[in-house]
Design an enzyme around this catalytic site. Structure first.
Site, mmCIF file in Angstrom:
data_model
loop_
_atom_site.group_PDB
_atom_site.id
_atom_site.type_symbol
_atom_site.label_atom_id
_atom_site.label_comp_id
_atom_site.label_asym_id
_atom_site.label_seq_id
_atom_site.Cartn_x
_atom_site.Cartn_y
_atom_site.Cartn_z
ATOM 1 N N GLU A 69 1.150 1.821 -9.713
ATOM 2 C CA GLU A 69 1.521 2.795 -8.507
ATOM 3 C C GLU A 69 2.088 4.087 -9.020
ATOM 4 O O GLU A 69 2.146 5.137 -8.244
ATOM 5 C CB GLU A 69 2.416 2.100 -7.631
ATOM 6 C CG GLU A 69 1.629 0.791 -7.030
ATOM 7 C CD GLU A 69 1.570 -0.551 -7.355
ATOM 8 O OE1 GLU A 69 2.081 -0.573 -9.069
ATOM 9 O OE2 GLU A 69 1.117 -1.502 -7.079
ATOM 10 N N PHE A 131 7.854 -13.295 0.528
ATOM 11 C CA PHE A 131 7.046 -12.950 -0.739
ATOM 12 C C PHE A 131 6.626 -11.554 -0.678
ATOM 13 O O PHE A 131 6.135 -10.880 0.032
ATOM 14 C CB PHE A 131 5.769 -13.718 -0.778
ATOM 15 C CG PHE A 131 4.991 -13.432 -2.062
ATOM 16 C CD1 PHE A 131 5.270 -13.693 -3.324
ATOM 17 C CD2 PHE A 131 3.846 -12.691 -1.886
ATOM 18 C CE1 PHE A 131 4.724 -13.343 -4.413
ATOM 19 C CE2 PHE A 131 3.009 -12.428 -3.061
ATOM 20 C CZ PHE A 131 3.313 -12.822 -4.307
ATOM 21 N N GLN A 132 7.117 -11.018 -1.780
ATOM 22 C CA GLN A 132 6.907 -9.251 -2.073
ATOM 23 C C GLN A 132 7.455 -8.478 -0.689
ATOM 24 O O GLN A 132 7.125 -7.557 -0.408
ATOM 25 C CB GLN A 132 5.366 -9.137 -2.100
ATOM 26 C CG GLN A 132 4.838 -9.455 -3.289
ATOM 27 C CD GLN A 132 3.300 -8.944 -3.761
ATOM 28 O OE1 GLN A 132 2.576 -8.694 -2.984
ATOM 29 N NE2 GLN A 132 3.215 -8.940 -4.975
ATOM 30 N N LYS A 181 2.534 -5.607 8.116
ATOM 31 C CA LYS A 181 1.080 -6.200 7.970
ATOM 32 C C LYS A 181 0.463 -6.348 9.673
ATOM 33 O O LYS A 181 -0.507 -6.332 9.758
ATOM 34 C CB LYS A 181 0.884 -7.322 7.408
ATOM 35 C CG LYS A 181 -0.294 -7.762 7.029
ATOM 36 C CD LYS A 181 -0.352 -8.898 5.709
ATOM 37 C CE LYS A 181 -1.756 -9.323 5.401
ATOM 38 N NZ LYS A 181 -1.802 -10.292 4.342
ATOM 39 N N MET A 495 12.542 15.892 -28.378
ATOM 40 C CA MET A 495 13.435 16.598 -27.733
ATOM 41 C C MET A 495 14.863 16.050 -27.964
ATOM 42 O O MET A 495 15.799 16.742 -28.416
ATOM 43 C CB MET A 495 13.005 16.737 -26.327
ATOM 44 C CG MET A 495 14.197 17.852 -25.407
ATOM 45 S SD MET A 495 14.457 19.460 -26.508
ATOM 46 C CE MET A 495 13.223 20.396 -25.255
#
Lengths: 580, 215
Positions: A69, A131-132, A181, A495
């Site tokens: 993602e 869940f999630q 959902k 760097m």
């Protein structure tokens, strides 16, 4: 007659005909109505209804399946930056959404317009540690311009319209819409999609005050040593022409922040170079010598100003910005010019007098010559030793003629690329400026290519940053997009190593990074490539990369311990810039 | 160059030419009534490690518009920057900030004391009278008094009641009326227009600029 009537029917927008639709379909209709053509995303449980609806929208909405993602949102950023449109990103709930955070923070600080859609658990499960399930709204609040959780499908058309309006208007920024959902599945009476152009509590543009324009013009007209510094605001405001007309009328020397580069061509005679920590010598030193400093669409970042109490103290300061919160935030202005610079610049141009400023412009040239002698020559045209990053960029310039989009990662190569890359067109430099996100280049380049398909896109990354999002090679493999990848490998986290060398007595603490055989990795993804370490090979290898049909990875082994100079050390004034 | 010293020096330069002293400021915020907005406003303070001393949020005189009253102790420079950051939020309509001189403010306090001590001790009754307290509930076992006033006033009664077996005490956040305010009704109408009047994006500089900037 009958046929004619049928034809009429088909002209009626899709949205008007549809009655009972799911929240997911309404969402996708909204995207179509907003002119979205590309979505970067990754499916998962809580966003499945939207992906199911997407199956029927393949013709209208090109969904790019990314590998992570974070890659998705950086691609969205690259798309937005190269096209000037809103980037759209899909992710699922929980880990899908939390993987967006870096990109949201990056887009927030670099004012990139995004609309991110995240799936969320069913509304009745909110707050149950389902869940999630993650509290995405609260996690993303500090890093979004606006966010909203939808729990009822009826809200979707209006919320989507608001999301796009907010993301792209005023000072742009990322918007996140979290949709439970049940709302994705829920059928409702969809009456069509109406774009938003007004939210009563939201004023994207401050009202232009003529008093300020007049005061600013008078200051500029009186100035003996005026100096313009511009940022991404000029590009975001699509005010490149207005900006060029302004500086040309007054013969005003102008320097850029790394997000502003490209608004006028690199070779423009009034373009005096880059500001800030690794910017050019003249613009930094002369910031503390000018008498009127005209800041346009930039926010006086600490990397640009160095030590604030020694920054342009002698100068009267005019600040043009669309965001009133930026005025006086870091640097006290003498005249604030609130507003969209597309509107304010022409007003200002009208009132300023044509001037020459020959001597003052000459000063920039003198400093430029000093810098060429002390730094640039050795960096761009070395004759012995290992290759430098600068010479790679220089050779690339010769081949691209400044026509390519350069997408950089973060670190030494980024500073070198921004310093030396040549740009003829606006929206040609895509880089993570404010947040400094390593791993940005590869996914952002994918997005940038989708946003400007007729242009050559070169991702430039270091060996460190490239490994942070290297999985997006899979995205390239699957969607077959043409992105050139240039890895400048110095076998160090360069760097940080440079700082350790300069400020920590060469105590090289965990900057020695090992890398896999990048060419082999690319080859495993079906991407051709080559690794070179000899100067003689450079030009041909770059040419081969650019002429290759499809994506190509070129790894160039460069000097291990090279430092980027000039440099304004942290805590020092811009006039204390070091050439070595 | 000592980096720490330089950073300290640069942070000092912030409020140049301005009143530097910290004092109590009252920030008034008019917002849409939206879930999550409290958090969005609160994190503007927490991100800068600034403590909110008192926060009241309630519906305003206008249906659907909420009003926040926030109290903090900071310099004007910091408060102005905070106000701009708050006003920048999409669902915030307007932000004002004022010193204590520019507002009329009150806090309300409730005191729960055992009824028997009140009944027995004449002194307590006089105390309550002096502090303008009023009984809200009188029960056999306890009595609840209420008083409103400035912090020092509600504090005074608190200290006075402590020796008499004070059981529980609570104080509300500050609410404030802005002396110069004309309310929000007319403003809101302007916000609802597509092309707002000059009022909507007021510019606090405009009247003050003459002092700062002269040609």
């Amino acid at each position: 007659m009958e046929i004619a009537q049928e034809e009429l029917l088909t002209i009626v927008p899709e949205t008007k005909k549809i009655k009972e639709v799911s929240g997911s379909v309404a969402l996708l209709e909204g995207l179509v109505a907003e002119g979205v053509d590309t979505i970067f995303g990754y499916p998962g449980g809580a966003i499945m209804p939207i992906y199911d609806a997407l199956y029927d929208y393949k013709e209208k909405l090109n969904h790019i399946l990314v590998r992570h993602e974070q890659g998705g949102i950086h691609a969205g950023q690259g798309y937005a930056r190269s096209s000037g449109k809103v980037g759209v990103v899909f992710a699922t709930s929980g880990p899908g959404a939390t993987n967006l955070i870096t990109g949201l923070a990056d887009a927030q600080i670099d004012s990139t317009p995004l609309v991110c859609i995240t799936g969320q658990v069913f509304a009745h499960l909110l707050g149950t540690d389902a869940f999630q399930e993650t509290d995405v709204i609260n996690i993303t609040t500090p890093v979004t311009k606006w966010n909203y959780q939808v729990t009822d499908a009826n809200e979707i058309p209006e919320v989507m319209a608001k999301a796009f309006h907010i993301a792209k208007s005023g000072r742009p920024g990322p918007v996140l819409i979290d949709i439970t959902k049940n709302a994705q599945i829920q059928k409702f009476n969809f009456e069509g999609y109406v774009k938003s152009n007004h939210i009563r509590s939201y004023r994207p543009k401050p009202i232009v005050r003529n008093e300020y324009i007049e005061q600013a013009a008078e200051l500029i007209n009186q100035a003996k040593k005026p100096f313009v510094i511009w940022g991404q605001g000029v590009i975001l405001g699509k005010a490149e022409k207005e900006f060029q007309a302004f500086i040309e009328k007054g013969n005003l020397p102008a320097a850029w922040t790394i997000l502003g580069v490209g608004a006028i061509p690199t070779d423009h005679e009034l373009n005096v170079g880059m500001l800030g920590m690794h910017g050019n010598y003249g613009p930094n030193v002369l910031t503390n010598e000018c008498d009127v400093l005209i800041a346009i669409g930039m926010r006086f970042d600490d990397r640009v100003t160095g030590r604030l109490d020694k920054y342009a103290k002698q100068a009267k300061i005019i600040h043009l910005d669309i965001d009133p919160a930026e005025i006086d935030k870091n640097v006290q202005t003498t005249v604030p010019v609130w507003g969209d610079c597309k509107e304010t610049l022409p007003l200002l141009t009208k009132l300023i007098e044509e001037k020459k400023h020959t001597e003052w412009l000459q000063k920039f040239k003198e400093y430029q010559q000093k810098e060429v002698k002390a730094v640039i020559d050795a960096e761009l045209n070395p004759t012995a030793g290992e290759m430098t990053m600068g010479e790679v960029i220089n050779q690339l310039n010769i081949l691209t003629q400044g026509e390519a989009i350069i997408v950089t990662d973060v670190g030494q190569h980024q500073m070198v690329a921004c310093r030396y890359a040549k740009f003829n067109k606006t929206r040609s430099n895509v880089t993570s400026g404010g947040l400094g996100t390593m791993g940005f280049a590869l996914p952002a380049a994918i997005g940038a290519k989708f946003g400007a398909q007729d242009r050559t896109v070169v991702a430039i990354a270091g060996d460190g940053g490239f490994q942070m999002t290297i999985q997006e090679l899979g995205t390239i493999m699957q969607c077959g997009i043409d992105v050139k990848i240039l890895v400048l490998n110095n076998r160090f986290l360069g760097m940080v190593r440079q700082w350790q060398e300069l400020f920590n007595e060469r105590r090289y603490s965990f900057v020695d990074i090992q890398s896999p055989d990048f060419v082999k990795v690319a080859s495993a993804y079906g991407i051709d490539g080559k690794c070179i370490s000899e100067r003689e090979e450079l030009q041909n290898a770059l040419k081969e990369m650019l002429e290759h049909k499809g994506s190509y990875l070129l790894e160039v082994m460069v000097t291990k311990e090279n430092n980027v100079f000039p440099m304004v050390p942290q805590g020092c004034s811009v006039s204390e810039i070091r050439l070595k | 160059m000592d980096i720490k010293k330089a950073q300290a020096a640069s942070s000092l330069s912030f409020g140049e030419g301005r009143a530097e002293a910290k004092q109590e400021y009252n920030i008034t915020v008019y917002t849409e009534n939206q879930i999550g907005l409290l958090n969005r406003i609160a994190i503007i303070f927490t991100r800068r490690k600034i403590n909110i001393e008192s926060l009241n949020t309630s519906p305003s005189e206008i249906d659907s518009i909420h009003r926040f009253d926030i109290v903090l102790t900071e310099t004007e420079d910091v408060v102005r920057k905070l106000a701009r950051q708050i006003e920048k939020q999409v669902e915030v309509l307007k932000v004002y900030y004022h010193t204590n001189d520019e507002i009329i403010w009150q806090e309300m306090a409730l005191y729960k004391v055992p009824t028997d001590t009140i009944a027995e001790k004449v002194l307590v009754e006089r105390l309550l009278r002096e502090h303008g307290a009023r009984a809200v509930v009188i029960r056999k076992d306890y009595t609840v008094f209420e008083t409103t006033g400035h912090r020092t006033e509600t504090d005074n009664l608190l200290y006075a009641l402590q020796p008499f077996g004070l059981i529980e005490f609570v104080r509300s956040a500050r609410i404030a009326i802005i002396k110069s305010s004309e309310g929000f009704n007319r403003k809101l109408r302007e916000f609802e227009q597509l092309e707002p009047g000059q009022e909507v994006s007021e510019n606090e500089f405009l009247s003050k600029r003459d002092k700062v900037f002269t040609m």
